[in-house]
Design an enzyme around this catalytic site. Structure first.
Site, PDB file in Angstrom:
ATOM      1  N   TYR A 196     -12.511   9.888  27.674  1.00  0.00           N
ATOM      2  CA  TYR A 196     -12.923   9.768  29.085  1.00  0.00           C
ATOM      3  C   TYR A 196     -12.791   8.335  29.553  1.00  0.00           C
ATOM      4  O   TYR A 196     -13.215   7.419  28.864  1.00  0.00           O
ATOM      5  CB  TYR A 196     -14.382  10.234  29.262  1.00  0.00           C
ATOM      6  CG  TYR A 196     -14.453  11.418  30.191  1.00  0.00           C
ATOM      7  CD1 TYR A 196     -14.177  11.252  31.545  1.00  0.00           C
ATOM      8  CD2 TYR A 196     -14.726  12.696  29.720  1.00  0.00           C
ATOM      9  CE1 TYR A 196     -14.184  12.340  32.411  1.00  0.00           C
ATOM     10  CE2 TYR A 196     -14.737  13.783  30.571  1.00  0.00           C
ATOM     11  CZ  TYR A 196     -14.465  13.599  31.919  1.00  0.00           C
ATOM     12  OH  TYR A 196     -14.452  14.666  32.766  1.00  0.00           O
ATOM     13  N   GLU A 199     -13.207   7.115  33.231  1.00  0.00           N
ATOM     14  CA  GLU A 199     -13.422   6.920  34.674  1.00  0.00           C
ATOM     15  C   GLU A 199     -13.383   5.434  35.017  1.00  0.00           C
ATOM     16  O   GLU A 199     -13.974   4.612  34.323  1.00  0.00           O
ATOM     17  CB  GLU A 199     -14.763   7.518  35.089  1.00  0.00           C
ATOM     18  CG  GLU A 199     -14.702   9.033  35.217  1.00  0.00           C
ATOM     19  CD  GLU A 199     -16.018   9.630  35.708  1.00  0.00           C
ATOM     20  OE1 GLU A 199     -17.019   8.899  35.812  1.00  0.00           O
ATOM     21  OE2 GLU A 199     -16.026  10.844  35.972  1.00  0.00           O
ATOM     22  N   ASP A 240       6.491  10.600  51.107  1.00  0.00           N
ATOM     23  CA  ASP A 240       6.230  11.485  49.969  1.00  0.00           C
ATOM     24  C   ASP A 240       7.577  11.802  49.322  1.00  0.00           C
ATOM     25  O   ASP A 240       8.335  12.644  49.795  1.00  0.00           O
ATOM     26  CB  ASP A 240       5.539  12.761  50.456  1.00  0.00           C
ATOM     27  CG  ASP A 240       5.187  13.703  49.308  1.00  0.00           C
ATOM     28  OD1 ASP A 240       5.657  13.458  48.178  1.00  0.00           O
ATOM     29  OD2 ASP A 240       4.464  14.682  49.556  1.00  0.00           O
ATOM     30  N   THR A 249       5.229  12.751  42.882  1.00  0.00           N
ATOM     31  CA  THR A 249       4.936  13.394  41.608  1.00  0.00           C
ATOM     32  C   THR A 249       5.751  12.664  40.546  1.00  0.00           C
ATOM     33  O   THR A 249       6.679  11.913  40.857  1.00  0.00           O
ATOM     34  CB  THR A 249       5.353  14.883  41.600  1.00  0.00           C
ATOM     35  OG1 THR A 249       6.752  14.968  41.854  1.00  0.00           O
ATOM     36  CG2 THR A 249       4.594  15.695  42.651  1.00  0.00           C
ATOM     37  N   LYS A 305       9.311  15.759  38.700  1.00  0.00           N
ATOM     38  CA  LYS A 305      10.499  16.374  39.296  1.00  0.00           C
ATOM     39  C   LYS A 305      11.728  15.559  38.867  1.00  0.00           C
ATOM     40  O   LYS A 305      11.989  15.476  37.676  1.00  0.00           O
ATOM     41  CB  LYS A 305      10.285  16.517  40.797  1.00  0.00           C
ATOM     42  CG  LYS A 305       9.069  17.435  41.093  1.00  0.00           C
ATOM     43  CD  LYS A 305       8.785  17.664  42.557  1.00  0.00           C
ATOM     44  CE  LYS A 305       7.508  18.491  42.724  1.00  0.00           C
ATOM     45  NZ  LYS A 305       7.130  18.658  44.144  1.00  0.00           N
ATOM     46  N   ARG A 308       3.697  16.338  34.133  1.00  0.00           N
ATOM     47  CA  ARG A 308       3.130  16.751  35.415  1.00  0.00           C
ATOM     48  C   ARG A 308       2.032  15.773  35.806  1.00  0.00           C
ATOM     49  O   ARG A 308       1.023  15.639  35.118  1.00  0.00           O
ATOM     50  CB  ARG A 308       2.546  18.153  35.325  1.00  0.00           C
ATOM     51  CG  ARG A 308       3.540  19.181  34.813  1.00  0.00           C
ATOM     52  CD  ARG A 308       3.091  20.579  35.127  1.00  0.00           C
ATOM     53  NE  ARG A 308       3.378  20.869  36.520  1.00  0.00           N
ATOM     54  CZ  ARG A 308       4.558  21.314  36.945  1.00  0.00           C
ATOM     55  NH1 ARG A 308       5.540  21.543  36.104  1.00  0.00           N
ATOM     56  NH2 ARG A 308       4.753  21.546  38.222  1.00  0.00           N
TER      57      ARG A 308
HETATM   58  C1  LIG Z   1       5.963  18.994  44.728  1.00  0.00           C
HETATM   59  C2  LIG Z   1       5.491  18.280  45.934  1.00  0.00           C
HETATM   60  C3  LIG Z   1       4.139  17.945  46.114  1.00  0.00           C
HETATM   61  C4  LIG Z   1       3.027  18.491  45.287  1.00  0.00           C
HETATM   62  O1  LIG Z   1       3.049  18.350  43.993  1.00  0.00           O
HETATM   63  P1  LIG Z   1       2.128  19.227  43.020  1.00  0.00           P
HETATM   64  O2  LIG Z   1       2.213  18.431  41.796  1.00  0.00           O
HETATM   65  O3  LIG Z   1       2.762  20.575  42.946  1.00  0.00           O
HETATM   66  O4  LIG Z   1       0.739  19.280  43.594  1.00  0.00           O
HETATM   67  C5  LIG Z   1       3.808  17.163  47.202  1.00  0.00           C
HETATM   68  N1  LIG Z   1       4.733  16.765  48.086  1.00  0.00           N
HETATM   69  C6  LIG Z   1       6.025  17.101  47.959  1.00  0.00           C
HETATM   70  C7  LIG Z   1       6.996  16.627  48.973  1.00  0.00           C
HETATM   71  C8  LIG Z   1       6.443  17.879  46.890  1.00  0.00           C
HETATM   72  O5  LIG Z   1       7.729  18.221  46.795  1.00  0.00           O
END
Ligand SMILES: *Cc1c(COP(=O)(O)O)cnc(C)c1O
Length: 421
Positions: A56, A58, A202, A228, A231, A237
């Site tokens: 942990y 935090e 994003d 993220t 991807k 993840r």
């Molecule tokens: C995949 C994605 C997210 C969210 O990601 P998670 O890990 O699935 O919560 C947010 N914004 C965009 C543009 C995404 O493609």
């Protein structure tokens, strides 16, 4: 296979071990075209499955609420330094559990419930967390949404500016989940400046392309960059929030204690490894190969009569509008799955059908590029997609079985990183 790879698991829980082995076989045998997925390296896989799990932590390095952080602090600091170096940012927070909580932290940092926020509409290619109604971000905040031009399938920046100046949102999100074209971050920054809004880029889908120099970086333009890590960036993840120094405190406070408790240290370690991999010349080559494969695949699909949103792609992602093929996206996606080609059904802009039964399928090349497929393979991939879509329309199960066999034969020659041979 699992007994060898995961001996303790196989002994303790054979049923679960068998399911993991089945998933390993599925990932090895199929052609994965879901653009938000990838294969992490064996090193990332190992780092994410360590005893760091047991700790942990935090707080942040040097200021934790628990003792015994001698190693964890150094691991998190390493991940932060690598993120800052790779993306050229002042500040990075590597603790968000995933992309959605990362975005929620941004709202927490810059807006109050009820404030107006702006993002791209989900059916146009935006993400749920950009203020779409069914998301908390669209019910706790007042989401106003932009889209793409019906003629071109491209973002209409004049329309975005008009909406921003009329609504004066606290936050503007750019980026999305189904955008096949380059995002003009400079144009968004200009609009956000005129409207007095915080600009959030994003880049969840394209972070790996940015790291590898295959898509322009939002860093000079955006107040906050959200991504993220799993991807195109090819990490575990998780997610990161990056920003200029002036926003560092607000972002850190929003993530912890605003939204989350203890960070997932095993994920932080995996992120650190992935960021180091992404800093190598081989990753630059990977990012460019992802785009080259997507462009080649788009050209081959167009040549076979497929209708692509915006007419093609600049990045890793292709959105196929099946309206003219006379088969709904979901029917096509399920048929492709039976043919060993894994995609997702997706809305297309101005889709007359419902999001749970839309007109399109969304595909992308990050995973197949990680396995070493090249533009020379894309005529074959497009041909398989065409045959499977035809088989979907004519309910020809045996044609799908033939494709499945051909796919498995090719994929056997291109083992996936992190998977057993
Ligand atoms: C995949 C994605 C997210 C969210 O990601 P998670 O890990 O699935 O919560 C947010 N914004 C965009 C543009 C995404 O493609």
């Amino acid at each position: 296979m699992t007994a060898r790879r995961h001996p303790a698991l196989a002994a303790a829980d054979p049923a679960l071990a068998e399911l993991v082995a089945a998933e390993e076989r599925l990932q090895a045998d199929t052609l994965r075209l879901i653009p938000s997925e990838n294969y992490v390296s064996a090193a990332v896989l190992e780092a994410s499955g360590t005893v760091l799990q047991n700790k942990y932590s935090e707080g942040y390095p040097g200021r934790r609420y628990y003792e015994g952080q001698q190693n964890i602090d150094r691991i998190e600091a390493l991940a932060v330094e690598r993120a800052k170096g790779l993306f050229g940012v002042d500040h990075a927070n590597v603790q968000p559990y995933s992309g959605s909580p990362a975005n929620l932290a941004v709202y927490l940092a810059f807006a109050q419930p009820g404030d107006t926020v702006m993002g791209m509409a989900l059916p146009m290619g935006g993400h749920l967390t950009h203020g779409w109604g069914v998301s908390a971000t669209g019910s706790w905040f007042r989401g106003v949404q932009y889209g793409v031009s019906a003629q071109t399938g491209l973002i209409d920046y004049d329309a975005v500016r008009d909406l921003a100046l009329a609504e004066r949102p606290k936050i503007i999100f750019c980026g999305g989940t189904a955008l096949p074209r380059t995002i003009d971050f400079a144009a968004f920054a200009e609009i956000a400046r005129e409207a007095g809004s915080v600009l959030v880029a994003d880049v969840a889908h394209i972070a790996g392309l940015i790291a590898g120099g295959a898509h322009p970086s939002p860093v000079p333009y955006a107040d906050v960059v959200s991504t993220t890590t799993h991807k195109t960036l090819r990490g575990p993840r998780g997610a990161m929030l990056m920003c200029r120094e002036e926003h560092a405190k607000a972002i850190d406070k929003a993530v912890f204690p605003g939204l989350q408790g203890g960070p997932h240290n095993q994920t932080t370690a995996g992120i650190a490894v992935a960021l180091q991999e992404a800093a190598q010349p081989s990753f630059t080559a990977y990012a460019h190969a992802v785009v080259a494969n997507a462009k080649a695949l788009a050209a081959e699909l167009l040549a076979r009569g497929f209708d692509l949103v915006s007419g093609g792609t600049d990045n890793h992602l292709i959105l196929i509008d099946l309206t003219g093929q006379d088969v709904p996206g979901k029917v096509a996606a399920k048929a492709l799955d039976r043919a060993g080609i894994v995609v997702n059904y997706n809305t297309v802009p101005f889709d007359p059908r419902k999001p749970f039964d839309p007109s399109g399928i969304r595909i992308g090349t990050p995973s197949l590029t990680s396995r070493g497929l090249t533009p020379g393979h894309m005529p074959q991939v497009a041909e398989w997609i065409a045959r499977a879509v035809t088989a979907a329309r004519t309910a020809d199960e045996s044609a799908l079985a033939v494709v499945r066999k051909e796919v498995a034969d090719l994929m056997a020659q291109y083992p996936a990183p992190g998977l057993p041979l």
